[in-house]
Design an enzyme around this catalytic site. Sequence first.
Site, PDB file in Angstrom:
ATOM      1  N   GLY A  55      39.997  53.117  40.573  1.00 22.11           N
ATOM      2  CA  GLY A  55      41.290  53.485  40.014  1.00 22.11           C
ATOM      3  C   GLY A  55      42.352  53.480  41.087  1.00 22.11           C
ATOM      4  CB  CYS A  89      35.819  52.681  44.227  1.00 20.61           C
ATOM      5  SG  CYS A  89      37.215  52.691  45.354  1.00 20.61           S
ATOM      6  CE1 TYR A  90      41.459  58.456  41.546  1.00 22.04           C
ATOM      7  CE2 TYR A  90      40.239  58.245  39.487  1.00 22.04           C
ATOM      8  CZ  TYR A  90      41.235  58.850  40.237  1.00 22.04           C
ATOM      9  OH  TYR A  90      41.997  59.841  39.675  1.00 22.04           O
ATOM     10  CG  HIS A 121      34.837  47.785  44.533  1.00 25.46           C
ATOM     11  ND1 HIS A 121      35.331  48.264  43.337  1.00 25.46           N
ATOM     12  CD2 HIS A 121      35.596  48.354  45.499  1.00 25.46           C
ATOM     13  CE1 HIS A 121      36.354  49.066  43.566  1.00 25.46           C
ATOM     14  NE2 HIS A 121      36.538  49.139  44.878  1.00 25.46           N
ATOM     15  CD  GLU A 176      33.338  46.489  40.913  1.00 23.87           C
ATOM     16  OE1 GLU A 176      32.319  47.018  41.414  1.00 23.87           O
ATOM     17  OE2 GLU A 176      34.480  46.982  40.999  1.00 23.87           O
ATOM     18  CG  ASP A 178      39.226  31.571  21.749  1.00 26.68           C
ATOM     19  OD1 ASP A 178      38.161  31.314  22.353  1.00 26.68           O
ATOM     20  OD2 ASP A 178      40.288  31.863  22.328  1.00 26.68           O
ATOM     21  CE  LYS A 202      38.567  30.280  25.913  1.00 30.31           C
ATOM     22  NZ  LYS A 202      39.708  30.301  24.991  1.00 30.31           N
TER      23      LYS A 202
END
Length: 520
Positions: free
Chosen positions: A66, A93-94, A179, A181, A237, A376
């Site tokens: 954050g 993290c945050y 992080h 990710e 889509d 997507k």
Amino acid sequence: MARLLDPALATAAPGGVLVVDFGAQYSQLIARRVRECRVFSALVPHDADPEEIRALHPAGLILSGGPSSVYEEGAPGLDPALLDLGIPVLGICYGMQAMAQALGGHVAHNGVGEFGKTAVTVRSREGLFRDLAVETAWMSHRDAVVRAPDGFAVTAEAPAAPVAAMEDARRRMYGVQFHPEVVHTPFGTDLLKGFLFDVCDCAPTWTPVQVIEDQVERIRAQVGDERAICALSGGVDSAVAALLVHRAIGDRLTCVFVDHGLMRLNEGEQVEQAFGRHFKVPLVHVRAADHFLAELAGVTEPEEKRKVIGREFIRTFEREAAGLGRERFLVQGTLYSDVIESGGKDAATIKSHHNVGGLPEDMNVELVEPLRQLFKDEVRLVGEELGLPERMVWRQPFPGPGLAIRIIGEVTRERLDILRRADFVLQEEIRRAGLYRDLWQSFAVLPAVRSVGVMGDSRTYAYPIVIRAVTSDDAMTADWARLPYDLLERIASRIINEVPGVNRVALDITSKPPGTIEWE
Ligand code: XMP
């Protein structure tokens, strides 16, 4: 007041992992990484009601990063009740700092931070770090947890983060300052897998087949015995959304394809072939090229072109819908990223991205949005599973107003024909070179100038074609693609030889910003 959660979560969230979003730019990425491990994941706002979260039966919670500091004015708070739900928690993290603070640890605000690749030393291999080769991780923080809450063991440290990771296995609570990710943390995915499969006991069931089954069931429940209508655009889509609905309710779905004549070569035919002939979806193919060209006559201003096309698209669609009769539902290919983006911040409008194919505002219909939970790349996997042709599944993004915004100045039949043929050559060569999927977009632009050339023994005075090819992750920023010289040469020479009316080819080497991807 706590914000209401997306009702669609009720079916998808049980057994998945919810990312409690404290506003980091990486929050979406966490959800994507979890899904890549075949576990459902979605963002929930940090001020969601903990009881509502409990009712969704997630197998785990991840607290996202954050703002820079838990001490910042207006810093998003962590509701301590979230930590009492008995659901495993991983703070990133945050998210870890907020958790540490809520549980009685201490977060220091000393202004010395770590940004980028940072050496991390593992102190305990009992829990999340078991079997992981850890050397460096990606950090981005100024504050740091300096004392872990009671019950927590410090499992890793870094130069400016004495508690780079902590865990309380008994309460199934974990925190990492780095992080996991981002790709710059080499062991990040493995660490997430440890949390998902060892701690949360998730099953890797989020697969295209599962998504199709779930959605078909949902659509049947929503639509009942009624009828639905869907506007096909030629893009992936709307195509995947339509196929899912067709699988659920069969011929009670009608697709309307408004062919405005501004598509690329053969694209209209591909839609007809796939939907009308292969999948046998009831299809109304409206050939409206003459009408759109007439409406565009004399229009040169880019926003005006968009307005005219958007307006005529909706009029045409409504007319067709009215002729059909009793469609109570309108199918739309809204994606998860659209849902997240419209959930908050106002992005500055640089161009009115009129979504041609969008909802006529006063139509009295209920929306069916089977892709609301999907990113997507997941839509593409579902499309492949449904048997959609490769060309449609992997089509690069194409703007609703089509070639009209790639023809600078007036759109005439003659100029449309030149651009379409040049673009076809460019696409063909890019595909042959195996680069089509690596590029975010690649296309030809027709400027409103002419220049002198010589072909054979004669002087020519004709249009140039501009080659535009970019790489990008999300179209917000883009870099011009470094296409190989020999490929550029082939494209240029073929366009000049094969497309009458063109005597010069140029390459656009502008990134975004300062340019935009499209020329108009
Ligand atoms: P720009 O040119 O703003 O484009 O960098 C970013 C992305 O949006 C697409 N684009 C549009 N899509 N209607 C659309 O549906 C529009 O009017 C429109 N204008 C731009 C563009 O192709 C790129 O992917």
